[in-house]
Design a protein around this motif. Structure first.
Motif, PDB file in Angstrom:
ATOM      1  N   LEU A 167       0.772  -1.005   0.049  1.00 59.25           N
ATOM      2  CA  LEU A 167       0.013  -0.061   0.107  1.00 59.25           C
ATOM      3  C   LEU A 167       0.784   1.231   0.071  1.00 59.25           C
ATOM      4  O   LEU A 167       0.561   2.189  -0.854  1.00 59.25           O
ATOM      5  CB  LEU A 167      -0.791   0.248   1.018  1.00 59.25           C
ATOM      6  N   LEU A 180      -7.397  -1.053  -6.340  1.00 57.74           N
ATOM      7  CA  LEU A 180      -7.043  -2.059  -5.371  1.00 57.74           C
ATOM      8  C   LEU A 180      -7.661  -3.447  -5.860  1.00 57.74           C
ATOM      9  O   LEU A 180      -8.821  -3.477  -5.584  1.00 57.74           O
ATOM     10  CB  LEU A 180      -7.381  -1.972  -3.896  1.00 57.74           C
ATOM     11  N   ILE A 195      -5.890  -1.616   7.543  1.00 54.34           N
ATOM     12  CA  ILE A 195      -5.917  -1.195   5.972  1.00 54.34           C
ATOM     13  C   ILE A 195      -7.246  -0.437   5.700  1.00 54.34           C
ATOM     14  O   ILE A 195      -7.194   0.647   5.097  1.00 54.34           O
ATOM     15  CB  ILE A 195      -5.750  -2.325   5.115  1.00 54.34           C
TER      16      ILE A 195
END
Length: 370
Positions: A167, A180, A195
């Motif tokens: 990330l 993503l 996250i």
């Protein structure tokens, strides 16, 4: 302004047909035959800047193919495609400076060198000034708690640690759009939560547009205001998650645990006049009331509580998102007609259970003794 503009996007592949045996292999060597596979079938959608959108579907529905076209990895067969004002496959060098990509099953970090060295290489790839890189890196490392990991080789990181580093790698150049593709696959609940919170924060503070594909619907519920659902290369739903739930939810269940269970007929009389409400007897002390979304929970609940029945516990259960999405996949459509069919089948099933529950509990207990 639109971050992503897709109109009538289509992608076809030619897949070789392999014939069996040695003779088939020889034939394939001199005369190959192909099947045309259409992975994405004329889809259209627009995503405004600053939105977090979930892009979901079964395996093989065309999610990853779409992402690869949006990021410029694949060239579309036909249709219009524009991301951040660029045509991805035509203007790749300028375009990739403004996007970040995380593929859950592929790494952009170098396996045998320290994490910080991978970040330094990516800084040079994206031509990020050193001062700007340092400020950005310090912020991301602090937020994702990576201080102890920077000097470790990537191969010595756990999956959760590596995904947090992935990330950071995708955000070092401060992209305006992040793609993503299953970023939380295989992660434990603690790392997933970290996250999710991180993605919400960068969206809120920097206005980053996020397109998320995942099979974990908790990611969708935690992050996304909008859902695009794909089935067999076609969009079957595009709208808010709340609308999806209200349209497809079968209703709610209120389970009552009594000190002494009232007769079934008495329970039915308590909710008489509330359309679509059904009672089922679970055991000697428990009964469940099923009610559609059109009926107010407080109205139904007040009737039972006001009856002075000996209520020991109450449990309210909503149809969860996983069940709703599974039903849509099985029907292949999120249309109003499909919803009505599902609702009718749910009511029929509830009525059947309701009829079965009319057998007195005492009689059932007598049969068990026999």
């Amino acid at each position: 302004m639109l971050a992503i503009d897709v109109r009538d996007l289509r992608k076809q592949f030619q897949v070789q047909k392999n014939r069996e045996g040695l003779g088939g292999a020889l034939k394939d060597l001199f005369k190959r035959e192909y099947n045309d596979i259409t992975a994405v079938k004329d889809i259209t959608f627009q995503i405004p800047q600053g939105e977090i959108c979930g892009y979901i579907g079964e395996n093989g529905a065309g999610k990853s193919t779409t992402i690869k076209m949006l990021t410029g990895i694949l060239v579309p067969t036909s249709g219009h495609l524009q991301v951040n004002g660029y045509v991805p496959y035509k203007e790749r060098e300028k375009f990739v400076r403004e996007i970040g990509v995380v593929f859950g099953q592929r790494s952009q970090l170098w396996w045998d060198i320290g994490v910080i060295e991978s970040f330094q290489l990516l800084r040079k790839v994206y031509r990020v000034p050193e001062a700007e890189f340092r400020v950005r890196l310090d912020e991301l490392v602090e937020r994702l708690h990576l201080g102890d990991l920077l000097n470790r080789p990537v191969r010595k990181l756990s999956l959760g640690q590596r995904m947090r580093c992935e990330l950071v790698a995708s955000l070092l150049h401060n992209p305006s759009i992040v793609f993503l593709d299953e970023p939380t696959i295989g992660l434990d609940i603690v790392v997933k939560t970290e996250i999710r919170e991180f993605l919400k924060k960068i969206n809120r503070e920097h206005g980053t547009t996020i397109l998320l594909t995942t099979h974990d619907l908790q990611d969708i519920e935690a992050l996304c205001s909008r859902v695009i659902m794909l089935d067999d290369g076609r969009i079957i739903y595009d709208g808010s998650l709340d609308e999806l739930k209200s349209r497809w939810s079968k209703g709610r269940e209120l389970q009552f645990q009594f000190g002494e269970l009232p007769p079934h007929d008495v329970l039915k009389q308590l909710t008489e006049g509330l359309e679509g409400v059904h009672w089922t007897i679970d055991n000697e002390l428990t009964a469940t009331m099923w009610l559609p979304h059109e009926v107010n929970v407080s109205d139904a609940l007040s009737r039972v509580v006001g009856s002075r029945a000996d209520i020991r516990d109450i449990k309210i259960t909503e149809t969860n998102t996983d069940d709703i999405v599974r039903e849509i996949y099985q029907s292949g459509s999120a249309s109003t007609e499909a919803t009505e069919k599902l609702s009718q089948s749910s009511v029929t099933a509830a009525e059947a259970v309701n009829e079965a529950s009319k057998v007195p509990v005492a009689a059932a207990s007598d049969r068990e003794k026999e």
